[in-house]
Design an enzyme around this catalytic site. Structure first.
Site: not given
Length: 148
Positions: A81-83
Site C-alpha cells: 500500500q504505497f498510499t
C-alpha cells in the site's frame, strides 16, 4: 516501513474480480508501505513484529493472556500500500514522494511475506501494483499503526 494492522475475522483481496488472497480469522489484515530508506533488515523486523504482536484475547476473563498470531497460528493477509506514505498536509491533493518506487518496494514487501512464512505463518497476499479490492471484517474494531 509503515504498516496498518487490523485484527480481522476474515479478509480477502480481489483483482479483476478474482480472489487472489483470502484468510479466515481470527487473523490480521496488514497494509504495508515502503519508503526510500527501508531495507531487507527492516522488512524482516516488521515480519517478526507482526508475528509476535499480542492483539488477540486469550482465555476470557484471564488478564494477561493476550495472544499473537504465533501463539495460535493466526493467518495474515499482507497487501502492499504505497498510499501509506501519502502526505496531504499542504493543499487538497496528497503527494506520494515519500513512497518508494515499485522496483524498491516490491522486493521489500516480498521479504516481509517470506520472513513471515519462514516463521511458520500462513500468509496470503494481494498483487503488487494491481487495482485491488480489499474486503475485511475488522474484529473490534481493532487497528494499530506500526513504524519500523
Amino acid at each position: 516501513m509503515r504498516a496498518v494492522v487490523q485484527r480481522v475475522s476474515e479478509a480477502s483481496v480481489r483483482v479483476a474480480g478474482e480472489v487472489v488472497g483470502a484468510i479466515e480469522g481470527p487473523g490480521l489484515a496488514v497494509l504495508v508501505g515502503v519508503t526510500h530508506d527501508d531495507t531487507p533488515a527492516k522488512a524482516a523486523q516488521l515480519a517478526r513484529k507482526l508475528w509476535s504482536l499480542r492483539l488477540f484475547e486469550g482465555e476470557v476473563g484471564e488478564p494477561g493472556t493476550e495472544q499473537s498470531c504465533s501463539d495460535f497460528g493466526g493467518p495474515l493477509l499482507v497487501i502492499s500500500q504505497f498510499t501509506l506514505y501519502g502526505d496531504a498536509r499542504k493543499g487538497r491533493r496528497p503527494t506520494w514522494s515519500a513512497a518508494a518506487p515499485g522496483p524498491v518496494a516490491e522486493p521489500l514487501v516480498e521479504v516481509v511475506v517470506a520472513e513471515l512464512r519462514g516463521l511458520g505463518a500462513k500468509v496470503e497476499t494481494g498483487r503488487f501494483g494491481a487495482d485491488m479490492k480489499v474486503a475485511l471484517v475488522n474484529d473490534g474494531p481493532f487497528t494499530v499503526v506500526l513504524e519500523i
